[in-house]
Scaffold this active site. Structure first.
Site, mmCIF file in Angstrom:
data_model
loop_
_atom_site.group_PDB
_atom_site.id
_atom_site.type_symbol
_atom_site.label_atom_id
_atom_site.label_comp_id
_atom_site.label_asym_id
_atom_site.label_seq_id
_atom_site.Cartn_x
_atom_site.Cartn_y
_atom_site.Cartn_z
ATOM 1 C CE1 TYR A 227 12.667 -63.048 3.310
ATOM 2 C CE2 TYR A 227 12.105 -65.365 3.002
ATOM 3 C CZ TYR A 227 11.767 -64.023 2.910
ATOM 4 O OH TYR A 227 10.539 -63.658 2.432
ATOM 5 C CG PHE B 64 -10.379 -55.545 20.332
ATOM 6 C CD1 PHE B 64 -10.282 -54.715 21.425
ATOM 7 C CD2 PHE B 64 -9.399 -55.486 19.361
ATOM 8 C CE1 PHE B 64 -9.202 -53.829 21.555
ATOM 9 C CE2 PHE B 64 -8.319 -54.610 19.488
ATOM 10 C CZ PHE B 64 -8.227 -53.785 20.584
ATOM 11 C CB THR B 65 -11.282 -51.656 17.423
ATOM 12 O OG1 THR B 65 -10.022 -52.009 17.996
ATOM 13 C CG2 THR B 65 -12.017 -50.747 18.393
ATOM 14 C CG ASP C 65 -8.183 -61.414 21.216
ATOM 15 O OD1 ASP C 65 -7.017 -61.453 21.671
ATOM 16 O OD2 ASP C 65 -8.664 -60.414 20.663
ATOM 17 C CE LYS D 139 -2.394 -54.760 22.803
ATOM 18 N NZ LYS D 139 -3.547 -55.316 22.158
ATOM 19 N NE ARG E 286 -10.386 -49.214 22.989
ATOM 20 C CZ ARG E 286 -9.893 -49.091 21.766
ATOM 21 N NH1 ARG E 286 -10.464 -48.305 20.871
ATOM 22 N NH2 ARG E 286 -8.816 -49.760 21.411
ATOM 23 C CG PHE F 129 -10.465 -45.681 17.711
ATOM 24 C CD1 PHE F 129 -11.151 -46.636 16.985
ATOM 25 C CD2 PHE F 129 -9.227 -45.999 18.235
ATOM 26 C CE1 PHE F 129 -10.595 -47.899 16.787
ATOM 27 C CE2 PHE F 129 -8.680 -47.263 18.057
ATOM 28 C CZ PHE F 129 -9.364 -48.207 17.317
HETATM 29 C C1 LIG Z 1 -4.382 -55.168 20.854
HETATM 30 C C2 LIG Z 1 -5.438 -56.153 20.633
HETATM 31 C C3 LIG Z 1 -5.622 -56.788 19.403
HETATM 32 C C4 LIG Z 1 -4.850 -56.391 18.160
HETATM 33 O O1 LIG Z 1 -3.508 -56.578 18.283
HETATM 34 P P1 LIG Z 1 -2.401 -55.584 17.633
HETATM 35 O O2 LIG Z 1 -1.109 -56.201 18.104
HETATM 36 O O3 LIG Z 1 -2.637 -54.223 18.173
HETATM 37 O O4 LIG Z 1 -2.556 -55.656 16.167
HETATM 38 C C5 LIG Z 1 -6.586 -57.768 19.327
HETATM 39 N N1 LIG Z 1 -7.347 -58.091 20.373
HETATM 40 C C6 LIG Z 1 -7.216 -57.495 21.569
HETATM 41 C C7 LIG Z 1 -8.097 -57.881 22.707
HETATM 42 C C8 LIG Z 1 -6.272 -56.497 21.736
HETATM 43 O O5 LIG Z 1 -6.170 -55.877 22.914
#
Ligand SMILES: *Cc1c(COP(=O)(O)O)cnc(C)c1O
Length: 470
Positions: free
Chosen positions: A85, A137-138, A228, A271, A395, A462
């Site tokens: 843990y 970004f969303t 980011d 990613k 998008r 979306f």
């Molecule tokens: C995917 C993404 C996020 C959010 O990350 P999640 O792992 O999907 O929560 C933030 N910023 C960018 C540019 C992304 O592509």
């Protein structure tokens, strides 16, 4: 744009092709469902590709998020999971990998990127603040808004022009930023939200010169810069390819320099890092680290796992080192470019320069007769699926959502359909099939009608909105 931007290895050395720096050890069978089954599946999913069952998809280009193929080394790492843990040894491996490759001091693991966005937004934003960034970004913007902030787009104008060949379309417009600082005051701006390879602009990079100049401007006003870092690996490839003085530096060296101009970063490890789940927040300021570490136990899990299993953290630590290898990123970007060049050869309108993780089709140009209120990019995603079972993503106006004040649709200048390439998953033959399907849909574009939205969720619509064919 000089030819050099698309100078693939093949062009440099005559007819010498690039190929992936891996071979296949295990395969996952896929099947292609019939046209009739696709029609039924699309209708059932309300013509929203997020609502399709993955079993009903032939080639899945919905996203590059969490869809990477892990290496044999990463799978071996899974077996080394320390599921204690607290204080799992895998956490310390992860911490060391982030410190080594990104150079930040304090590491807080999270279940994925938005978990880290939540923590940093809550830690730094007070109601009434403004958060300037190089395009929204969303999930990032939503967390900034939920913390009481207002996002302000300060990306250069070229980013909104799908045919501008500016090699660094992700750059911050420093004049726009300084105008905002003077208007609202530096104490109303907790940080700049800087993204590498700007997703919503088509995977477009930020230059080293731009982040250096941004650091100078922010130092003048005492404003922090948070990155980011989700697709920074691809961003540093473009710096190596296009910016003077970086051609002979490794991607790892360029990454470390870039991050040194920032105060911290949040990351969706799904990613760049070649894993199926994971994320982290990294900061240099001890007070911010303490604050985020206090919150992580409320929202994610203890500060030595943050919502991940020990084995997830081990695969992630290995993926951090694998992902930044020059030959890996080169083959990834060349595969995306291969698909893009096929479409360009058929005069299909896509965002240029071709970005890092995806091909973005310009749906406004693809379907000039469909008004934005009838969702041209969503229509294209639906038609592609109906044609071949290829899954893409909208998008455009659906992703942009509604303005929280007026309740009206936001009308983004970019109305795009994204073909996102998972890492190490598909071959060149798959890319050919995808390109030919886009061409088939393009050939009947004039007869195609748009969509009507029949269900609209309140947040991030979306993901779950439903549509009907007009
Ligand atoms: C995917 C993404 C996020 C959010 O990350 P999640 O792992 O999907 O929560 C933030 N910023 C960018 C540019 C992304 O592509």
């Amino acid at each position: 744009m000089p030819n050099s931007i698309y100078e693939t290895m093949g062009q440099q050395f005559g007819r010498r092709s690039w190929a992936e720096p891996w071979k296949i050890k295990m395969v996952e069978p896929i099947h292609m469902i019939s046209a009739e089954e696709r029609k039924q599946a699309a209708e059932k999913a309300g013509y929203n590709t997020f609502l399709l069952r993955s079993e009903d998809v032939y080639i899945d280009l919905l996203t590059d998020s969490g869809t990477s193929a892990m290496s044999d080394r990463q799978w071996a790492g899974i077996m080394l999971g320390d599921e204690a843990y607290a204080g799992s040894r895998n956490f310390y491996h992860l911490e060391e990998a982030i410190q080594t490759y990104y150079g930040y001091k304090y590491i807080i693991p999270t279940h994925q990127g938005r978990g880290a966005e939540h923590l940093i937004s809550k830690a730094l934003i007070k109601p009434g603040d403004f958060i300037p960034g190089n395009m929204y970004f969303t999930t990032t913007r939503l967390h900034q808004e939920l913390a009481g902030g207002t996002f302000v787009d300060v990306i250069i104008d070229d980013a909104h022009d799908t045919s501008s060949m500016n090699p660094f379309k992700g750059n911050v417009d420093l004049d726009k930023l300084e105008t905002l600082i003077k208007k609202v005051g530096a104490d109303q701006i907790p940080y700049i939200s800087l993204a590498g390879t700007v997703n919503m602009a088509g995977g477009q990079p930020v230059s080293m010169a731009n982040v250096k100049a941004l650091r100078k401007l922010c130092d003048k006003y005492g404003i922090a810069i948070y990155l980011d870092a989700t697709r920074m690996y691809e961003n540093v490839f473009f710096i190596q390819e296009r910016e003077e003085g970086y051609a002979n530096k490794s991607l790892a060296e360029i990454l470390k320099e870039f991050c040194s101009y920032t105060d911290g970063a949040w990351m969706s490890a799904k990613k760049d890092h070649l894993v199926n789940i994971g994320g982290w927040l990294a900061v240099n300021e001890p007070k911010v680290a303490e604050n985020a570490r206090n919150m992580v136990v409320i929202y994610e899990g203890l500060h030595t796992y943050g919502g991940m299993a020990g084995r997830d953290m081990q695969a992630l630590a290995i993926g951090i080192a694998e992902g930044i290898k020059d030959d890996h990123i080169r083959s990834r970007i060349m595969q995306v470019r291969y698909l893009g060049e096929l479409l360009l050869n058929w005069n299909i309108p896509i965002v240029e320069p071709i970005g890092g993780h995806a091909i973005f089709i310009d749906a406004k140009k693809f379907y000039p007769h469909i008004p934005q209120e009838q969702f041209p990019a969503q229509t294209l995603a639906a038609q592609l699926y109906l044609d071949s079972g290829v899954r893409s993503m909208e998008r455009g106006i659906v992703s942009a959502g509604r303005d929280p004040e007026s309740g009206e649709h936001r009308h983004p200048s970019l109305e795009l359909t994204r073909l996102t390439i998972p890492r190490r998953v598909y071959t060149q033959a798959h890319m050919d099939v995808v390109a030919e399907s886009v061409k088939a849909v393009y050939d009947v574009r004039e007869k195609t009608k748009g969509l009507r939205m029949v269900y609209e969720p309140e947040y991030l619509r979306f993901f779950q909105a439903r549509f009907e064919l007009l």
